[in-house]
Design a protein around this motif. Structure first.
Motif, mmCIF file in Angstrom:
data_model
loop_
_atom_site.group_PDB
_atom_site.id
_atom_site.type_symbol
_atom_site.label_atom_id
_atom_site.label_comp_id
_atom_site.label_asym_id
_atom_site.label_seq_id
_atom_site.Cartn_x
_atom_site.Cartn_y
_atom_site.Cartn_z
ATOM 1 N N GLU A 1 -11.509 25.877 130.548
ATOM 2 C CA GLU A 1 -10.132 26.321 130.349
ATOM 3 C C GLU A 1 -9.234 25.209 129.811
ATOM 4 N N ARG A 2 -9.548 23.931 130.132
ATOM 5 C CA ARG A 2 -8.678 22.834 129.726
ATOM 6 C C ARG A 2 -9.509 21.642 129.249
ATOM 7 N N HIS A 3 -8.836 20.712 128.563
ATOM 8 C CA HIS A 3 -9.455 19.470 128.097
ATOM 9 C C HIS A 3 -8.416 18.359 128.165
ATOM 10 N N PHE A 4 -8.855 17.113 128.094
ATOM 11 C CA PHE A 4 -7.897 15.997 128.076
ATOM 12 C C PHE A 4 -8.366 14.850 127.196
ATOM 13 N N THR A 5 -9.398 15.050 126.398
ATOM 14 C CA THR A 5 -9.866 14.006 125.493
ATOM 15 C C THR A 5 -9.767 14.481 124.044
ATOM 16 N N LEU A 6 -9.705 13.519 123.148
ATOM 17 C CA LEU A 6 -9.614 13.820 121.721
ATOM 18 C C LEU A 6 -10.844 14.576 121.232
ATOM 19 N N ALA A 7 -12.030 14.144 121.703
ATOM 20 C CA ALA A 7 -13.284 14.743 121.229
ATOM 21 C C ALA A 7 -13.403 16.205 121.621
ATOM 22 N N ALA A 8 -12.754 16.618 122.713
ATOM 23 C CA ALA A 8 -12.877 17.994 123.195
ATOM 24 C C ALA A 8 -11.749 18.896 122.720
ATOM 25 N N CYS A 9 -10.806 18.358 121.962
ATOM 26 C CA CYS A 9 -9.618 19.127 121.569
ATOM 27 C C CYS A 9 -9.940 20.088 120.427
ATOM 28 N N PRO A 10 -9.700 21.397 120.610
ATOM 29 C CA PRO A 10 -9.934 22.351 119.508
ATOM 30 C C PRO A 10 -9.052 22.065 118.299
ATOM 31 N N ILE A 11 -7.782 21.678 118.537
ATOM 32 C CA ILE A 11 -6.853 21.442 117.424
ATOM 33 C C ILE A 11 -7.324 20.272 116.572
ATOM 34 N N TYR A 12 -7.864 19.214 117.208
ATOM 35 C CA TYR A 12 -8.367 18.081 116.431
ATOM 36 C C TYR A 12 -9.463 18.538 115.466
ATOM 37 N N HIS A 13 -10.255 19.512 115.883
ATOM 38 C CA HIS A 13 -11.344 20.016 115.044
ATOM 39 C C HIS A 13 -10.914 21.202 114.185
ATOM 40 N N ASN A 14 -9.584 21.366 114.034
ATOM 41 C CA ASN A 14 -9.035 22.411 113.160
ATOM 42 C C ASN A 14 -9.427 23.813 113.637
ATOM 43 N N LEU A 15 -9.470 24.001 114.941
ATOM 44 C CA LEU A 15 -9.783 25.294 115.541
ATOM 45 C C LEU A 15 -8.673 25.659 116.522
ATOM 46 N N THR A 16 -8.822 26.809 117.149
ATOM 47 C CA THR A 16 -7.917 27.238 118.210
ATOM 48 C C THR A 16 -8.730 27.473 119.470
ATOM 49 N N PRO A 17 -8.093 27.439 120.642
ATOM 50 C CA PRO A 17 -8.840 27.719 121.875
ATOM 51 C C PRO A 17 -9.544 29.067 121.840
ATOM 52 N N GLU A 18 -8.864 30.080 121.265
ATOM 53 C CA GLU A 18 -9.473 31.412 121.185
ATOM 54 C C GLU A 18 -10.704 31.392 120.289
ATOM 55 N N ARG A 19 -10.593 30.649 119.176
ATOM 56 C CA ARG A 19 -11.731 30.584 118.252
ATOM 57 C C ARG A 19 -12.921 29.867 118.909
ATOM 58 N N CYS A 20 -12.643 28.799 119.685
ATOM 59 C CA CYS A 20 -13.724 28.074 120.369
ATOM 60 C C CYS A 20 -14.430 28.979 121.374
#
Length: 461
Positions: free
Chosen positions: A40-59
């Motif tokens: 449900e949540r993340h706190f690192t850069l590597a796990a961020c959907p937005i950093y990877h040009n995605l959305t939480p729903e898309r992930c």
């Protein structure tokens, strides 16, 4: 080096490791979702959907689709070739299901339309800093390969978050993810993970790490366990560089010249500073010789400790710095290295003494060694023989000043009628002999055998 690129790399590094344990470092991200799709949540850069040009729903949708795809692939492949036969797969004719699956993968890889505009909906605007987002890979990589890459990143991010949470709970990281003492607190070397005692002047980007990974053979330091595993697969070292000058059983000593093996010697000094408070030698290693003691097994010669000494010491110091690795302390290796240093002094025809100031552990080790040497000498001496400090020094290669200080600590030296007199207290000698007889066999076997030394002083080479 390009200063702008350097700042961006440092900033990205800080974002990767200096993280708030409750908030994602990406600007505009509310920490919802996870690249894995099942958190449900993340706190690192590597796990961020937005950093990877995605959305939480898309992930989350990708995770569900991957689960369905994994089940379909298992059904299509059927019984796959066992892993231990992968080298001979070219000689085995693939099954019809395997051929069908291979063609499906090849067809999907031909489509390089990855990263369509649908993937970018509901995303915050990109920052000027390119390190804040993963670059778009339109017409560069296929969607199939991009998904494989993101799956690997997701697994890596899960491990990173677990490690950061563990370090935070143990107090090694502050709440904001920073290293409060600005020093490396944990190292992994070989099969050991240990807490450090003091700071060491490693490069700035390594000092910021909560944990440092070190190759136990070449002593190269790395940022992650993945880099260490890749290094160990390629590292050809299995013992310290230099000449093996002593071997008895599994114990060996290698003489390493700081001028010939500068990088190894510097790495050795940086490692030693993590456990020594008074050490100041880090990079100027050329005037020194390093004697590395190792214990061998089927995988190589593992370092248990070392001591260094100047090639030309004006004060005849036979040890400049000495360290037993923490995992090998209280096993007799410290006294072995001290005894070995005096063996070299006897071979040179000199008396030796360690360089001052000694650390607390160093002083305890040397005082214990000097006590053993002196009492052993006195226990073998005839009752009617004269006791002369000069004779003890010539026999043991211990400096007279160290002999005097040890005898004073044992209360075996008295000043009477203008002279210092050695008192041969038989009760002290008998107590020492009794303790030696009760030593464990493991400790008794850890002694230096002078016949196993293959070494000549520099003036005789």
């Amino acid at each position: 080096m390009d200063e702008t690129g350097s700042r961006l790399r440092k900033r990205k590094f800080a974002q990767s490791y200096h993280v708030d344990m409750k908030q994602c470092p990406i600007s505009g991200c509310d920490s919802r979702g996870h690249l894995m799709g099942r958190f449900e949540r993340h706190f690192t850069l590597a796990a961020c959907p937005i950093y990877h040009n995605l959305t939480p729903e898309r992930c989350k949708a990708n995770h569900e689709a991957n689960e369905r795809l994994r089940k379909d692939q298992a059904a299509e492949l059927g019984k796959a070739t066992p892993h231990h036969n992968t080298r001979n797969q070219s000689e085995v004719e693939p099954s019809p299901n395997q051929v069908k699956y291979r063609k499906k993968v090849q067809k999907s890889r031909e489509n390089h339309a990855a990263g369509s505009s649908e993937n970018r909906k509901n995303l915050p605007d990109r920052e000027d800093d390119p390190g804040m987002r993963e670059p778009f890979l339109n017409h560069i990589a296929s969607q199939y390969d991009l998904n494989l890459f993101r799956q690997a990143q997701a697994l890596a991010s899960e491990g990173l978050e677990s490690e950061l949470e563990r370090l935070h709970e143990s107090g090694l990281l502050a709440q904001d993810g920073s290293n409060p003492d600005r020093r490396i607190k944990v190292i992994e070397i070989g099969r050991y993970e240990m807490d450090t005692w003091y700071s060491s002047p490693y490069p700035e980007e390594y000092v910021q790490l909560p944990k440092l990974f070190i190759c136990e053979f070449c002593l190269k330091f790395m940022k992650s366990s993945t880099i260490l595993r890749r290094h160990m697969a390629k590292c050809v070292w299995r013992h310290p560089p230099g000449d093996e000058i002593y071997r008895k059983g599994t114990i060996s000593v290698f003489e390493v010249d700081g001028k010939k093996n500068k990088i190894y010697s510097q790495n050795l000094c940086l490692l030693a500073k993590l456990f020594l408070d008074h050490k100041t030698l880090y990079y100027d290693v050329e005037p020194f010789l390093f004697y590395v003691m190792t214990e061998a097994d089927l995988t190589g010669c593992h370092m248990v400790g070392y001591f260094s000494k100047e090639k030309n010491s004006f004060l005849n110091y036979n040890v400049s710095c000495i360290l037993t690795m923490p995992q090998h302390m209280r096993k007799g290796f410290g006294k072995m290295m001290i005894d070995f240093s005096y063996l070299l002094s006897r071979k040179e025809g000199k008396t030796g003494s360690p360089e001052r100031p000694l650390s607390d552990l160093g002083l305890l080790s040397y005082r214990s060694y000097w006590t053993d040497i002196i009492l052993r000498y006195l226990s073998t001496l005839a009752a009617s023989a004269d006791l002369v400090i000069r004779d003890i020094s010539q026999e043991t290669a211990v400096h007279p000043a160290d002999i005097v200080s040890t005898l004073q600590a044992l209360q075996m030296l008295k000043y009477w009628k203008g002279k210092h007199i050695i008192l041969k207290k038989q009760d002290i000698i008998d107590t020492w002999v009794q303790k030696q007889s009760k030593r464990p066999a493991e400790f008794a076997s850890r002694s230096i055998d002078p016949t196993c030394l293959k070494w000549l002083p520099s003036r005789q080479k």
